[in-house]
Design an enzyme around this catalytic site. Structure first.
Site, PDB file in Angstrom:
ATOM      1  N   GLU A 148      -8.952 105.066  -1.829  1.00  0.00           N
ATOM      2  CA  GLU A 148      -8.778 104.365  -0.546  1.00  0.00           C
ATOM      3  C   GLU A 148      -7.309 104.148  -0.220  1.00  0.00           C
ATOM      4  O   GLU A 148      -6.953 103.818   0.913  1.00  0.00           O
ATOM      5  CB  GLU A 148      -9.525 103.020  -0.574  1.00  0.00           C
ATOM      6  CG  GLU A 148      -8.839 101.877  -1.301  1.00  0.00           C
ATOM      7  CD  GLU A 148      -8.840 102.017  -2.817  1.00  0.00           C
ATOM      8  OE1 GLU A 148      -9.383 103.020  -3.342  1.00  0.00           O
ATOM      9  OE2 GLU A 148      -8.264 101.129  -3.487  1.00  0.00           O
ATOM     10  N   HIS A 186      -7.141 105.072  -7.106  1.00  0.00           N
ATOM     11  CA  HIS A 186      -7.519 104.491  -5.817  1.00  0.00           C
ATOM     12  C   HIS A 186      -7.604 105.529  -4.702  1.00  0.00           C
ATOM     13  O   HIS A 186      -6.598 105.801  -4.036  1.00  0.00           O
ATOM     14  CB  HIS A 186      -6.481 103.438  -5.413  1.00  0.00           C
ATOM     15  CG  HIS A 186      -6.496 102.202  -6.243  1.00  0.00           C
ATOM     16  ND1 HIS A 186      -7.042 101.014  -5.814  1.00  0.00           N
ATOM     17  CD2 HIS A 186      -6.025 101.959  -7.492  1.00  0.00           C
ATOM     18  CE1 HIS A 186      -6.899 100.088  -6.748  1.00  0.00           C
ATOM     19  NE2 HIS A 186      -6.300 100.626  -7.774  1.00  0.00           N
ATOM     20  N   CYS A 210     -11.174 100.884  -9.660  1.00  0.00           N
ATOM     21  CA  CYS A 210     -10.272 100.050 -10.469  1.00  0.00           C
ATOM     22  C   CYS A 210     -10.988  98.783 -10.922  1.00  0.00           C
ATOM     23  O   CYS A 210     -11.883  98.881 -11.758  1.00  0.00           O
ATOM     24  CB  CYS A 210      -8.993  99.782  -9.704  1.00  0.00           C
ATOM     25  SG  CYS A 210      -7.593  99.493 -10.783  1.00  0.00           S
TER      26      CYS A 210
END
Ligand SMILES: NC(=O)CC[C@H](N)C(=O)O
Length: 227
Positions: free
Chosen positions: A196, A194, A86
């Protein structure tokens, strides 16, 4: 394996990145403030999401001029893994480590939701544990995720298989539905979704674990091969 999670003023996904590596993968990770870093001892560098420098000028534009970027470029030039997620992707684009640029989302709104992605290239050090064409669910959370590059660059990305992830239902207007690209050498990946934030089913998806596990697998295989 030792990961550096780079923290800029305004980064806000650094702790998610740290949690994914340290608590889920059980690998070594440090949160590294952008001003006080010596990155030589790290095997992988992670540029997290957020609003570095408040997204002033353009998302990632100011962070891309930080001194630490010289170390990150040196790390990348040695073929070591760099992952930008991002805002991290935007920083890599602004720093010239990946081709193209980000525009405002086509609807001019900040979007934050789970998004289905297609694994377009599972032959990278970031995606070797995915199936080719696998559909994964990662959250997106951005206002400037509309990836753009000119026709010549797009043809090169396609020819070199540098398009790693695409959106199945393009939410932001990105050219060729691009959600993530790698550099020509294959050790730098930038992506807007994302992974994560998709490392525990409780969060809605655990599809991101295999991305980090792929990085560790590659390191183990290359490290063992070289010792
Ligand atoms: N989650 C993020 O990293 C957001 C990136 C950037 N601030 C944007 O809105 O596009």
């Amino acid at each position: 394996m030792k990961f550096a999670v780079i923290v800029f003023p305004g980064s806000n996904c650094d702790r998610d990145m740290y949690h994914a590596v340290k608590e889920v993968l059980k690998e070594e990770a440090d949160l590294v403030w952008y001003q006080s870093a010596n990155l030589e001892d790290y095997e992988a560098i992670l540029l997290p999401g957020g609003f570095s420098y408040g997204d002033y000028l353009r998302s990632g534009a100011v962070a891309a001029t930080s001194e630490i970027m010289q170390q990150i470029k040196a790390h990348a030039s040695k073929g070591k893994p760099v992952l930008g997620v991002c805002n991290g992707f935007q920083i890599l684009l602004e720093a010239g480590l990946l081709p193209g640029a980000m525009q405002r989302n086509k609807n001019l709104a900040f979007m934050c939701h789970q998004e289905p992605l297609v694994v377009e290239n599972n032959e990278t050090l970031f995606t070797s544990l995915y199936e080719q064409g696998e559909v994964v669910q990662f959250p997106i959370a951005h206002g400037e995720g509309n990836y753009f590059c000119d026709e010549e660059t797009l043809e090169k990305l396609k020819a070199n298989k540098q398009i790693v992830f695409t959106y199945r239902n393009n939410p932001n207007g990105s050219v060729a539905d691009i959600a993530g690209i790698r550099n020509e050498e294959g050790n730098v990946l930038g992506m807007m979704p994302h992974p994560e934030r998709a490392v525990e089913a409780l969060l809605g998806s655990a599809d991101g674990v295999k991305l980090f596990q792929s990085v560790v697998k590659n390191w183990r295989e290359s490290y063992v091969a070289n010792t």
